[in-house]
Design a protein around this motif. Structure first.
Motif, PDB file in Angstrom:
ATOM      1  N   HIS A 279       0.467  -1.173   0.213  1.00 19.97           N
ATOM      2  CA  HIS A 279       0.449   0.056  -0.306  1.00 19.97           C
ATOM      3  C   HIS A 279       0.675   1.503   0.545  1.00 19.97           C
ATOM      4  O   HIS A 279       0.115   2.637   0.130  1.00 19.97           O
ATOM      5  CB  HIS A 279      -0.899  -0.253   1.705  1.00 19.97           C
ATOM      6  CG  HIS A 279      -1.764  -1.094   1.039  1.00 19.97           C
ATOM      7  ND1 HIS A 279      -1.604  -2.387   1.799  1.00 19.97           N
ATOM      8  CD2 HIS A 279      -2.485  -1.514   0.352  1.00 19.97           C
ATOM      9  CE1 HIS A 279      -2.448  -2.787   1.726  1.00 19.97           C
ATOM     10  NE2 HIS A 279      -3.454  -2.609   1.212  1.00 19.97           N
ATOM     11  N   ALA A 280       2.016   1.019   0.542  1.00 19.98           N
ATOM     12  CA  ALA A 280       2.774   2.572   0.303  1.00 19.98           C
ATOM     13  C   ALA A 280       3.082   2.483  -1.222  1.00 19.98           C
ATOM     14  O   ALA A 280       3.147   2.432  -1.800  1.00 19.98           O
ATOM     15  CB  ALA A 280       4.169   2.055   0.949  1.00 19.98           C
ATOM     16  N   ALA A 281       2.597   4.644  -1.165  1.00 16.16           N
ATOM     17  CA  ALA A 281       2.394   5.013  -2.160  1.00 16.16           C
ATOM     18  C   ALA A 281       4.285   5.070  -2.613  1.00 16.16           C
ATOM     19  O   ALA A 281       5.010   5.232  -2.229  1.00 16.16           O
ATOM     20  CB  ALA A 281       1.991   6.600  -2.209  1.00 16.16           C
ATOM     21  N   ARG A 282       4.553   5.159  -4.109  1.00 22.81           N
ATOM     22  CA  ARG A 282       5.847   4.952  -4.919  1.00 22.81           C
ATOM     23  C   ARG A 282       6.154   6.194  -4.513  1.00 22.81           C
ATOM     24  O   ARG A 282       6.277   7.550  -5.548  1.00 22.81           O
ATOM     25  CB  ARG A 282       5.696   4.854  -6.103  1.00 22.81           C
ATOM     26  CG  ARG A 282       5.881   3.384  -6.271  1.00 22.81           C
ATOM     27  CD  ARG A 282       6.384   2.892  -5.733  1.00 22.81           C
ATOM     28  NE  ARG A 282       6.931   1.068  -5.324  1.00 22.81           N
ATOM     29  CZ  ARG A 282       6.359   0.398  -4.639  1.00 22.81           C
ATOM     30  NH1 ARG A 282       6.443   0.461  -3.374  1.00 22.81           N
ATOM     31  NH2 ARG A 282       6.865  -0.487  -4.564  1.00 22.81           N
ATOM     32  N   HIS A 283       5.616   6.638  -3.732  1.00 25.13           N
ATOM     33  CA  HIS A 283       6.422   9.008  -3.543  1.00 25.13           C
ATOM     34  C   HIS A 283       6.885   8.643  -2.355  1.00 25.13           C
ATOM     35  O   HIS A 283       6.814   8.553  -1.209  1.00 25.13           O
ATOM     36  CB  HIS A 283       5.747   9.677  -3.531  1.00 25.13           C
ATOM     37  CG  HIS A 283       5.310  11.173  -3.289  1.00 25.13           C
ATOM     38  ND1 HIS A 283       4.686  11.933  -2.371  1.00 25.13           N
ATOM     39  CD2 HIS A 283       6.053  11.446  -3.091  1.00 25.13           C
ATOM     40  CE1 HIS A 283       4.941  13.407  -2.194  1.00 25.13           C
ATOM     41  NE2 HIS A 283       5.952  13.258  -3.107  1.00 25.13           N
ATOM     42  N   LEU A 284       8.174   9.350  -2.596  1.00 23.67           N
ATOM     43  CA  LEU A 284       9.045   9.706  -0.902  1.00 23.67           C
ATOM     44  C   LEU A 284       9.623  11.240  -1.258  1.00 23.67           C
ATOM     45  O   LEU A 284      10.628  11.570  -2.050  1.00 23.67           O
ATOM     46  CB  LEU A 284      10.746   8.988  -0.990  1.00 23.67           C
ATOM     47  CG  LEU A 284      11.862   8.813  -0.362  1.00 23.67           C
ATOM     48  CD1 LEU A 284      10.611   9.109   0.838  1.00 23.67           C
ATOM     49  CD2 LEU A 284      13.226   8.747  -0.563  1.00 23.67           C
ATOM     50  N   HIS A 285       8.914  11.819  -0.056  1.00 21.46           N
ATOM     51  CA  HIS A 285       9.516  12.949   0.187  1.00 21.46           C
ATOM     52  C   HIS A 285      10.053  13.280   0.731  1.00 21.46           C
ATOM     53  O   HIS A 285      10.791  12.984   2.104  1.00 21.46           O
ATOM     54  CB  HIS A 285       7.926  14.255   0.747  1.00 21.46           C
ATOM     55  CG  HIS A 285       8.121  15.767   0.684  1.00 21.46           C
ATOM     56  ND1 HIS A 285       8.661  16.488  -0.398  1.00 21.46           N
ATOM     57  CD2 HIS A 285       8.841  16.647   1.599  1.00 21.46           C
ATOM     58  CE1 HIS A 285       8.818  17.678  -0.012  1.00 21.46           C
ATOM     59  NE2 HIS A 285       8.692  17.558   1.499  1.00 21.46           N
ATOM     60  N   LEU A 286      11.332  13.594   0.375  1.00 24.81           N
ATOM     61  CA  LEU A 286      13.073  14.203   1.340  1.00 24.81           C
ATOM     62  C   LEU A 286      13.616  15.190   1.452  1.00 24.81           C
ATOM     63  O   LEU A 286      13.967  15.672   0.466  1.00 24.81           O
ATOM     64  CB  LEU A 286      13.784  12.620   0.779  1.00 24.81           C
ATOM     65  CG  LEU A 286      14.760  12.050   1.365  1.00 24.81           C
ATOM     66  CD1 LEU A 286      14.229  11.470   3.190  1.00 24.81           C
ATOM     67  CD2 LEU A 286      15.899  11.289   1.065  1.00 24.81           C
ATOM     68  N   PRO A 287      13.441  15.956   1.507  1.00 22.58           N
ATOM     69  CA  PRO A 287      13.971  17.487   2.208  1.00 22.58           C
ATOM     70  C   PRO A 287      15.723  17.668   1.724  1.00 22.58           C
ATOM     71  O   PRO A 287      16.393  17.165   2.920  1.00 22.58           O
ATOM     72  CB  PRO A 287      13.232  18.245   3.265  1.00 22.58           C
ATOM     73  CG  PRO A 287      11.734  17.412   3.436  1.00 22.58           C
ATOM     74  CD  PRO A 287      12.174  15.709   3.176  1.00 22.58           C
ATOM     75  N   PHE A 288      15.920  18.459   0.627  1.00 25.48           N
ATOM     76  CA  PHE A 288      17.798  18.137   0.847  1.00 25.48           C
ATOM     77  C   PHE A 288      17.908  19.746   1.588  1.00 25.48           C
ATOM     78  O   PHE A 288      19.273  19.941   1.850  1.00 25.48           O
ATOM     79  CB  PHE A 288      18.473  17.999  -0.127  1.00 25.48           C
ATOM     80  CG  PHE A 288      18.228  18.652  -1.566  1.00 25.48           C
ATOM     81  CD1 PHE A 288      19.214  19.538  -2.056  1.00 25.48           C
ATOM     82  CD2 PHE A 288      16.857  18.942  -2.423  1.00 25.48           C
ATOM     83  CE1 PHE A 288      18.394  20.549  -2.836  1.00 25.48           C
ATOM     84  CE2 PHE A 288      16.257  19.864  -3.028  1.00 25.48           C
ATOM     85  CZ  PHE A 288      17.557  20.677  -3.615  1.00 25.48           C
ATOM     86  N   GLN A 289      17.280  20.632   1.098  1.00 23.96           N
ATOM     87  CA  GLN A 289      17.675  21.561   1.338  1.00 23.96           C
ATOM     88  C   GLN A 289      18.170  22.628   1.225  1.00 23.96           C
ATOM     89  O   GLN A 289      18.388  23.694   0.609  1.00 23.96           O
ATOM     90  CB  GLN A 289      17.712  22.485   2.737  1.00 23.96           C
ATOM     91  CG  GLN A 289      16.599  21.672   3.664  1.00 23.96           C
ATOM     92  CD  GLN A 289      15.180  22.452   3.585  1.00 23.96           C
ATOM     93  OE1 GLN A 289      14.883  23.598   2.697  1.00 23.96           O
ATOM     94  NE2 GLN A 289      13.771  21.761   4.144  1.00 23.96           N
ATOM     95  N   SER A 290      19.991  22.044   0.173  1.00 19.94           N
ATOM     96  CA  SER A 290      20.853  23.296   0.209  1.00 19.94           C
ATOM     97  C   SER A 290      22.138  21.387  -0.689  1.00 19.94           C
ATOM     98  O   SER A 290      21.870  20.561   0.044  1.00 19.94           O
ATOM     99  CB  SER A 290      21.565  23.834   0.888  1.00 19.94           C
ATOM    100  OG  SER A 290      23.360  23.630   0.180  1.00 19.94           O
ATOM    101  N   GLY A 291      22.153  21.884  -1.860  1.00 21.61           N
ATOM    102  CA  GLY A 291      23.243  20.670  -2.354  1.00 21.61           C
ATOM    103  C   GLY A 291      24.894  21.050  -2.043  1.00 21.61           C
ATOM    104  O   GLY A 291      25.867  20.504  -2.610  1.00 21.61           O
TER     105      GLY A 291
END
Length: 460
Positions: A279-291
């Protein structure tokens, strides 16, 4: 876990509110600013108000109670609240019994409370993020005492279960699993206004999740300032992968999402749990903020560019169809043009589906507020424009690549007669021609056209 117990005050507040109401029953006009965590708090506030006999209206002039649930993440959000509260003065003048209330992150700051107390005497009730469960008590004191009530105490160690919830929609649901934050990113005010990490009892989370499924919700998001550290303080090790697996075991057709996820605590175990989930959506929200690693160090993010990219590589290895979204800050104090270019390079390398972009906003009381900041507002704005242009081109390419594919989508609402707004597992909007009776169901849509981050499709 302490159980919710405000039944006596619910009855007392209901009696006084009914007696003071302008109409047949008291009406509340509530508005939430900010993140999904605030939205979830707002649903609990509305649940408490409903238990006290309140109906709801979108018109402040019709309301016996006007309540703003506020955000403190950016200065613009605070300015907007003060402007909107100022506009309520004429309502209070016309209807003196109207209760105007403010709560949420913004009012956990001392300078905000002082400004409210000194300049907005018609605001009757102010309470912080730690005492939402005490709203019946606080409202009763406001209604019956004739004096302003300010309650900003911090009950950091306490999580109160079984607070009633009045959910806003009937398709997407928010489920908080923890509160507060231990990370103290140098630019962020959240740990100061939300307090330290407190995780909800696992059985209580599961029970609420079961009730959400029973109510027919199809897209459920687990919430926390950092869901990846769920139960870490209690057990020494994050139990979030186990929680995700536990909730995934429930039968039914639904998607399971989570946010916000901090890269420093995002583990191979979590990615594996997502990949193995039904059921886990194929979506990962992973904030990086800066490269840029130096900016990340000064932000106190506790990971490197290389660590972030390795997580993305692993997620795509395990789930080739995964959609990656993120947060990024432009113009952090002292950010050089080269460091900004490193951020652009990371965006190109990852190829995000979408980004939530922010120009740095100084937050009083945070370490970054004292850092030297020689970058002009114009330069920050120009950098933001360049970043947005880059991300728009990447989004357009990613969406164009989906044309011709068949996507499983959830029909969320009717945009206009015969056209529905749907959402993919990867959190991409698809507009498709279909009957309104299909809202709330899963459909297979063949993608026929791409317009940047919005797709058009045809139901098979």
């Amino acid at each position: 876990m302490p159980q919710f117990d405000q039944s006596e005050y619910i009855n007392l507040a209901a009696e006084v509110a009914a007696a003071r109401a302008r109409g047949a029953k008291p009406l509340a006009c509530t508005h939430t600013y900010g993140c999904q965590g605030n939205v979830s708090d707002g649903e609990r506030i509305n649940g408490l108000l409903e238990a006290m006999g309140y109906g709801f209206t979108d018109e402040p002039a019709e309301a016996d109670l006007i309540l703003y649930n506020t955000c403190a993440v950016r200065e613009h959000a605070e300015d907007r609240v003060f402007g909107n509260v100022g506009a309520l003065k004429h309502i209070k003048r016309k209807y003196p019994d109207t209760v105007i209330a403010l709560c949420g992150c913004m009012v956990q700051q001392e300078h905000v409370v002082k400004r409210l107390y000194d300049s907005y005497p018609y605001v009757s009730l102010v309470f912080g993020t730690h005492v939402i469960h005490r709203l019946p008590e606080l409202l009763y004191k406001t209604l019956s005492g004739g004096k302003r009530v300010y309650e900003l105490s911090c009950e950091d160690a306490t999580v109160h279960e079984e607070v009633p919830v009045r959910r806003d929609g009937d398709i997407r649901a928010w489920l908080p699993i923890m509160y507060g934050c231990e990370n103290f990113c140098s630019y962020c005010v959240v740990p100061y206004v939300r307090g330290r990490e407190r995780s909800r009892d696992a059985d209580s989370v599961a029970a609420e999740f079961e009730s959400i499924l029973a109510a027919g919700y199809k897209d459920i998001t687990l919430l926390g300032q950092n869901v990846n550290s769920y139960m870490r303080k209690e057990s020494g090790v994050s139990q979030f992968p186990q929680m995700l697996t536990r909730l995934d075991s429930y039968e039914g057709e639904y998607w399971l999402r989570f946010m916000t996820s901090h890269p420093k605590d995002c583990s191979a175990e979590l990615i594996e749990a997502m990949a193995n989930s039904k059921h886990a959506a194929r979506h990962l929200h992973l904030p990086f903020q800066s490269g840029d690693n130096e900016i990340l160090r000064r932000m106190n993010r506790k990971y490197t560019r290389e660590k972030y990219l390795s997580l993305i590589e692993l997620a795509r290895e395990k789930m080739p169809d995964i959609s990656i979204t993120s947060d990024v800050i432009v113009g952090f104090p002292g950010e050089t043009d080269e460091q900004f270019r490193n951020t652009l390079d990371l965006i190109k390398e990852v190829g995000f589906t979408s980004l939530f972009t922010f120009i740095y906003s100084k937050r009083r009381g945070t370490p970054a507020a004292n850092m030297e900041d020689p970058i002009s507002d114009k330069e920050k704005s120009d950098r933001m424009g360049e970043l947005l242009k880059l991300q728009e081109s990447i989004a357009a390419q990613r969406c164009a690549a989906m044309v011709g594919s068949v996507q499983r989508v959830l029909a969320e609402k009717e945009l206009r007669q015969g056209v529905l707004s749907c959402r993919t597992s990867g959190n991409i909007i698809v507009e498709t021609e279909a009957d309104a009776s299909l809202v709330g169901t899963f459909l297979d849509a063949k993608i026929t056209e791409a317009k940047n981050w919005i797709l058009k499709g045809k139901v098979n």
